[in-house]
Design a protein around this motif. Structure first.
Motif, PDB file in Angstrom:
ATOM      1  N   ALA A 158      25.949  27.952  19.140  1.00  0.00           N
ATOM      2  CA  ALA A 158      25.612  28.442  20.480  1.00  0.00           C
ATOM      3  C   ALA A 158      24.888  27.381  21.305  1.00  0.00           C
ATOM      4  O   ALA A 158      24.082  26.613  20.783  1.00  0.00           O
ATOM      5  CB  ALA A 158      24.751  29.692  20.375  1.00  0.00           C
ATOM      6  N   THR A 159      25.161  27.374  22.597  1.00  0.00           N
ATOM      7  CA  THR A 159      24.503  26.445  23.516  1.00  0.00           C
ATOM      8  C   THR A 159      23.600  27.153  24.517  1.00  0.00           C
ATOM      9  O   THR A 159      22.862  26.498  25.248  1.00  0.00           O
ATOM     10  CB  THR A 159      25.547  25.618  24.283  1.00  0.00           C
TER      11      THR A 159
ATOM     12  N   SER B 100      24.451  33.287  25.174  1.00  0.00           N
ATOM     13  CA  SER B 100      25.513  33.125  24.174  1.00  0.00           C
ATOM     14  C   SER B 100      25.624  34.423  23.382  1.00  0.00           C
ATOM     15  O   SER B 100      24.632  34.878  22.795  1.00  0.00           O
ATOM     16  CB  SER B 100      25.191  31.971  23.215  1.00  0.00           C
ATOM     17  N   VAL B 101      26.800  35.006  23.373  1.00  0.00           N
ATOM     18  CA  VAL B 101      27.047  36.234  22.618  1.00  0.00           C
ATOM     19  C   VAL B 101      27.645  35.865  21.273  1.00  0.00           C
ATOM     20  O   VAL B 101      28.600  35.081  21.196  1.00  0.00           O
ATOM     21  CB  VAL B 101      28.002  37.170  23.380  1.00  0.00           C
ATOM     22  N   ILE B 102      27.106  36.432  20.207  1.00  0.00           N
ATOM     23  CA  ILE B 102      27.576  36.146  18.849  1.00  0.00           C
ATOM     24  C   ILE B 102      28.016  37.457  18.203  1.00  0.00           C
ATOM     25  O   ILE B 102      27.243  38.419  18.138  1.00  0.00           O
ATOM     26  CB  ILE B 102      26.471  35.482  18.016  1.00  0.00           C
TER      27      ILE B 102
ATOM     28  N   PHE C  91      18.690  40.764  20.968  1.00  0.00           N
ATOM     29  CA  PHE C  91      18.745  39.464  21.644  1.00  0.00           C
ATOM     30  C   PHE C  91      17.438  38.722  21.412  1.00  0.00           C
ATOM     31  O   PHE C  91      16.380  39.323  21.170  1.00  0.00           O
ATOM     32  CB  PHE C  91      19.042  39.610  23.137  1.00  0.00           C
ATOM     33  N   VAL C  92      17.504  37.380  21.479  1.00  0.00           N
ATOM     34  CA  VAL C  92      16.352  36.552  21.139  1.00  0.00           C
ATOM     35  C   VAL C  92      16.498  35.167  21.786  1.00  0.00           C
ATOM     36  O   VAL C  92      17.616  34.681  21.973  1.00  0.00           O
ATOM     37  CB  VAL C  92      16.226  36.423  19.600  1.00  0.00           C
ATOM     38  N   ARG C  93      15.378  34.566  22.117  1.00  0.00           N
ATOM     39  CA  ARG C  93      15.427  33.189  22.596  1.00  0.00           C
ATOM     40  C   ARG C  93      15.918  32.284  21.466  1.00  0.00           C
ATOM     41  O   ARG C  93      15.448  32.387  20.334  1.00  0.00           O
ATOM     42  CB  ARG C  93      14.043  32.722  23.041  1.00  0.00           C
ATOM     43  N   LYS C  94      16.832  31.390  21.771  1.00  0.00           N
ATOM     44  CA  LYS C  94      17.372  30.514  20.733  1.00  0.00           C
ATOM     45  C   LYS C  94      16.281  29.626  20.134  1.00  0.00           C
ATOM     46  O   LYS C  94      16.275  29.367  18.925  1.00  0.00           O
ATOM     47  CB  LYS C  94      18.506  29.642  21.272  1.00  0.00           C
TER      48      LYS C  94
END
Length: 227
Positions: free
Chosen positions: A72-73, A6-8, A143-146
């Motif tokens: 985000a999913t 998921s890109v934010i 970037f990071v694990r949700k």
């Protein structure tokens, strides 16, 4: 593979800079694109809605990125600046890297979209900081694990230096990975206020932050210089 991502993108009045990034991201149909709008008045939200989900938030990078993350999913969150320029392979590089369960997140090497020698040296310094100290700022495509992001409560609720703080917290939890990329960052703020003046102000803010000056005070310095 890319369905993991998921890109934010936090935005505020970015109508003149946002479309190229969205065009590149939209080539990957499996990527979830979330644009976190902080109250734009120039048509940014309308443009963004053509490419992905738009969520509204109070203005402020930390608030906007946290709001986007809530929607985000994907298993991996990738935070990008609106004026970033990315290569097609970068999304897949993140997903392959994160197959290693020991890696919590990371970021990319940076280059500026300008050939100035001073900017090249600034990029070198940023890449040394990221590669060896694993402190990533927003323009390095963090970037990071949700799951990890949620456990930490997202970005700290501060007006700036949220990327520094979350990098420090993540380093204590596990491994961060530096990817070569590079990601191309806009030099517009350096051009606007002068490269040396902007660089010195940014370093001053970092030093004052380490010395314990409140983020509210640093925000006033930031806004006065209009970085």
């Amino acid at each position: 593979m890319l369905g993991c991502l998921s890109v934010i993108i936090p935005v505020w009045n970015e109508i003149d800079h946002l479309r190229p990034l969205l065009e590149t991201l939209s080539k990957h149909k499996q990527i979830e694109i979330i644009i976190a709008d902080g109250g734009s008045t120039d048509g940014t939200a309308e443009l963004a809605s053509e490419y992905g989900q738009v969520v509204s938030s109070k203005r402020g990078r930390a608030s906007q990125m946290n709001k986007g993350a809530e929607a985000a999913t994907g298993k991996i969150l990738w935070f990008l600046h609106a004026d970033s320029k990315i290569e097609d392979h970068m999304a897949q590089s993140i997903c392959f890297t994160m197959e290693d369960s020991n890696i919590l997140g990371g970021g990319f090497s940076i280059q500026f979209d300008d050939s100035s020698f001073l900017l090249k040296m600034i990029a070198v310094g940023s890449n040394i900081r990221a590669r060896f100290f694993h402190i990533y700022f927003g323009d390095q495509a963090f970037f990071v694990r949700k799951s990890v992001f949620d456990e930490m409560g997202g970005f700290p609720k501060v007006s700036l230096m949220e990327d520094w703080l979350i990098s420090k917290k993540m380093k204590k939890r596990g491994k961060l990975q530096h990817l070569r990329g590079p990601i191309y960052a806009s030099a517009r703020r350096f051009k606007k206020n002068g490269i040396i003046r902007t660089f010195v102000t940014m370093q001053l803010i970092k030093i004052l932050f380490v010395l314990g000056v409140s983020t509210a005070t640093l925000e006033r310095v930031y806004q006065r210089e209009r970085l």
